[in-house]
Design a protein around this motif. Structure first.
Motif, PDB file in Angstrom:
ATOM      1  N   HIS A  27       0.830  -1.214   0.000  1.00  0.00           N
ATOM      2  CA  HIS A  27       0.000   0.000   0.000  1.00  0.00           C
ATOM      3  C   HIS A  27       0.856   1.251   0.000  1.00  0.00           C
ATOM      4  O   HIS A  27       0.464   2.286   0.536  1.00  0.00           O
ATOM      5  N   ALA A  30       0.732   3.857  -5.712  1.00  0.00           N
ATOM      6  CA  ALA A  30      -0.438   4.555  -6.265  1.00  0.00           C
ATOM      7  C   ALA A  30      -1.561   3.624  -6.686  1.00  0.00           C
ATOM      8  O   ALA A  30      -2.636   4.099  -7.074  1.00  0.00           O
ATOM      9  N   SER A  31      -1.356   2.302  -6.595  1.00  0.00           N
ATOM     10  CA  SER A  31      -2.330   1.386  -7.210  1.00  0.00           C
ATOM     11  C   SER A  31      -3.127   0.547  -6.225  1.00  0.00           C
ATOM     12  O   SER A  31      -3.902  -0.316  -6.642  1.00  0.00           O
ATOM     13  N   HIS A  32      -2.941   0.816  -4.915  1.00  0.00           N
ATOM     14  CA  HIS A  32      -3.604  -0.059  -3.945  1.00  0.00           C
ATOM     15  C   HIS A  32      -5.055   0.371  -3.704  1.00  0.00           C
ATOM     16  O   HIS A  32      -5.488   1.436  -4.107  1.00  0.00           O
ATOM     17  N   GLY A  33      -5.775  -0.522  -3.010  1.00  0.00           N
ATOM     18  CA  GLY A  33      -7.175  -0.240  -2.695  1.00  0.00           C
ATOM     19  C   GLY A  33      -8.084  -1.002  -3.641  1.00  0.00           C
ATOM     20  O   GLY A  33      -7.661  -1.476  -4.696  1.00  0.00           O
ATOM     21  N   ARG A  36     -11.228   2.024  -8.355  1.00  0.00           N
ATOM     22  CA  ARG A  36     -10.858   3.226  -9.091  1.00  0.00           C
ATOM     23  C   ARG A  36     -11.989   3.554 -10.052  1.00  0.00           C
ATOM     24  O   ARG A  36     -12.684   2.649 -10.536  1.00  0.00           O
ATOM     25  N   GLN A 203       1.182  13.435  -1.764  1.00  0.00           N
ATOM     26  CA  GLN A 203       0.495  12.438  -0.941  1.00  0.00           C
ATOM     27  C   GLN A 203      -0.982  12.812  -0.907  1.00  0.00           C
ATOM     28  O   GLN A 203      -1.351  13.848  -0.343  1.00  0.00           O
ATOM     29  N   SER A 297      -4.241   6.857   2.232  1.00  0.00           N
ATOM     30  CA  SER A 297      -3.053   7.589   1.818  1.00  0.00           C
ATOM     31  C   SER A 297      -2.466   6.957   0.559  1.00  0.00           C
ATOM     32  O   SER A 297      -2.318   5.727   0.500  1.00  0.00           O
ATOM     33  N   CYS A 298      -2.141   7.785  -0.416  1.00  0.00           N
ATOM     34  CA  CYS A 298      -1.757   7.251  -1.730  1.00  0.00           C
ATOM     35  C   CYS A 298      -0.954   8.329  -2.448  1.00  0.00           C
ATOM     36  O   CYS A 298      -1.082   9.508  -2.128  1.00  0.00           O
ATOM     37  N   THR A 299      -0.128   7.950  -3.427  1.00  0.00           N
ATOM     38  CA  THR A 299       0.681   8.959  -4.110  1.00  0.00           C
ATOM     39  C   THR A 299       0.189   9.239  -5.523  1.00  0.00           C
ATOM     40  O   THR A 299      -0.235   8.326  -6.244  1.00  0.00           O
TER      41      THR A 299
END
Ligand SMILES: Cc1cc2nc3c(=O)[nH]c(=O)nc-3n(C[C@H](O)[C@H](O)[C@H](O)COP(=O)(O)OP(=O)(O)OC[C@H]3O[C@@H](n4cnc5c(N)ncnc54)[C@H](O)[C@@H]3O)c2cc1C
Length: 354
Positions: A27, A30-33, A36, A203, A297-299
Motif C-alpha cells: 500500500h 499509487a495502485s492499492h485499494g 478506481r 500524498q 493515503s496514496c501517491t
C-alpha cells in the motif's frame, strides 16, 4: 502499469521479468485499494482512444482470467457544464453513449447525492476493481511465461548501447529493453538519464464515508467546481468518488495533496484539507455520514498538464506521470509500452519531449 506491460509483452512471446521493490499488494505506491473510477468522460481524442481500447482490454483480461474487473454502474459528471458540453460533443462524434439530465432528475435517481445544474450521465462507465486487477494482470502475464519478483529493489540501470543492465542486490540482469514504470520513484531511479518533464509527487488523502442507507444506489462521480460560483470557493480541486463495496463511499480532492518524498511519507492526512472534504461531503453527499471519514493515503506522480509520459530513450522505455487518472487506462498503457519496447511509437501527446 508495469504489470500491464508485462502482460502485453509476455502475450507476444517476449521473455519478461518484473522486479518490484515491495511485497505483492503493498500500500505504499499509487495502485492499492479496491476501487478506481472507470470514467470515459474525456473530450480529448488521445484519451478517448486510450480509454476505449482499455475497456476492450479489461474485458479480454476478464475472460483470460475468469474474473470480473469492471462494474459499469454508470458515472455522473456535474459542475462546470461548459466543459461537460465539450465531452458530450466528443462522445457524439464517436458514438459513446452519454446524455444530460436535469439536477432534479439526477437527485431523484441518486438520492444520496445533491446536484446543481445539468448532469452528464455516462452509462458505460463506473468502477475498476483495482486490487483484483493487479492480481489478474500478474496471473495473465505469468500464464504467458512472465516472471514476477517481489521485494527486489532495482538499485541502478546502466545503459550499454542498445542494451541495459539492471542492478539488483543479487547481481545484474542485462536486457534488450527495460520498461520503467516506477511511479513516485521514477525521478529517483532514472535520475536524468532519460529526458522527462518535471514529475511532482504528492500524498493524496481521499476518504471513505459510511452510507446512511444501504439501499441507496450509487454511481461513480466527478464534480467540478463552478468557476464563477462563490459557494465553491473553499474547494481545493474537483472531487471524484465512487462506492467501494464493504468500505463505503470514497470521495477525494484531486492532485492537491502535500508534495512528498515517496521514501519519507507521513501516511497521515493534512487536517485542513480533510476538514474541507468533510464540509464538501456534508453539502453534496447527504446519503453518507460526514462524520465517519476513514482516510486513505496514496501517491500521485503528476506532470504539469496531467498528460502521461509514454516514451522510449535507447533501451529504456518509460511510463510515468499518470497524474491521478491513470488506472482506468492501465491495459492500454501496457500495450503502448509494449509497442515502444518493440520499436513502435506512442501518440505524440505522451512523448517526453512534447
Ligand atoms: C488516491 C488515488 C485515487 C485515484 N483514483 C483514480 C481513479 O478513480 N481512476 C483512475 O483512473 N486513476 C486513479 N488514480 C490513479 C492511478 O491509481 C494511478 O495512475 C496508477 O495506479 C499508477 O500506477 P503506476 O503503476 O504508475 O504506479 P505504482 O502502482 O505506484 O507502481 C510503481 C511501482 O514501482 C515500484 N518501484 C519503484 N521504484 C522501484 C525500484 N527501484 N525497484 C523496484 N520497484 C520499484 C514501486 O514500489 C511501485 O509498486 C488514483 C490514484 C490515487 C493515489
Amino acid at each position: 502499469m508495469g504489470s500491464a506491460a508485462a502482460w502485453q509483452l509476455a502475450r507476444r512471446g517476449r521473455s519478461v521479468v518484473l522486479l518490484e521493490q515491495f511485497e505483492q499488494g503493498h500500500h505504499i505506491g499509487a495502485s492499492h485499494g479496491s476501487t478506481r473510477n472507470f470514467n470515459m468522460a474525456y473530450a480529448e481524442p488521445d484519451y478517448l482512444d486510450l480509454v476505449t481500447e482499455a475497456k476492450d482490454l479489461w474485458n479480454e483480461l476478464e475472460s483470460e482470467t475468469g474474473t470480473q474487473l469492471l462494474d459499469l454502474v454508470g458515472l455522473v459528471n456535474h459542475g462546470n457544464v461548459r466543459r461537460l458540453r465539450e465531452v458530450r460533443s466528443s462522445h457524439a462524434e464517436r458514438g459513446i453513449a452519454s446524455h444530460f439530465i436535469p439536477a432534479a432528475e439526477a437527485a431523484e435517481r441518486w438520492r444520496g447525492m445533491n446536484f446543481r445544474g445539468e448532469v452528464l450521465v455516462v452509462p458505460g462507465s463506473g468502477r475498476v476493481r483495482a486490487a483484483d486487477a493487479l492480481v489478474a494482470l500478474r496471473q495473465a502475464a505469468e500464464a504467458h511465461g512472465a516472471r514476477f519478483e517481489y521485494s527486489t529493489p532495482v538499485r541502478d540501470i546502466r545503459v550499454d548501447g542498445d542494451r541495459a543492465a539492471v542492478v539488483i542486490d543479487s547481481g545484474e540482469i542485462t536486457a534488450h529493453r527495460v520498461v520503467v514504470t516506477a511511479g513516485a520513484w521514477t525521478g529517483k531511479l532514472l535520475g536524468g538519464r532519460v529526458p522527462l518533464p518535471e514529475l511532482v509527487v504528492t500524498q493524496e488523502q481521499p476518504a471513505h464515508f459510511t452510507p446512511l442507507d444501504d439501499s441507496l444506489e450509487w454511481p461513480s462521480f466527478n464534480h467540478n467546481p463552478d468557476p464563477d460560483d462563490p459557494r465553491d470557493a473553499y474547494w481545493y480541486s474537483p472531487v471524484y468518488g465512487m462506492l467501494t463495496p464493504g468500505e463505503g463511499i470514497k470521495a477525494g480532492w484531486h492532485g492537491v495533496g502535500p508534495v512528498t518524498d515517496p521514501d519519507a511519507r507521513s501516511f497521515t492526512p493534512e487536517p485542513v484539507q480533510l476538514e474541507a472534504l468533510v464540509r464538501y461531503v456534508r453539502e453534496w453527499l447527504p446519503g453518507v455520514d460526514a462524520g465517519s471519514a476513514v482516510p486513505i493515503s496514496c501517491t500521485y506522480t503528476s506532470t504539469a498538464n496531467e498528460d502521461f509520459v509514454l516514451d522510449r530513450s535507447g533501451p529504456v522505455v518509460v511510463g510515468a506521470g499518470f497524474s491521478g487518472h491513470g488506472f482506468k487506462f492501465t491495459p492500454a498503457v501496457g500495450r503502448v509500452l509494449a509497442d515502444l519496447a518493440d520499436g513502435g511509437a506512442a501518440p505524440a501527446r505522451f512523448t517526453a519531449r512534447r
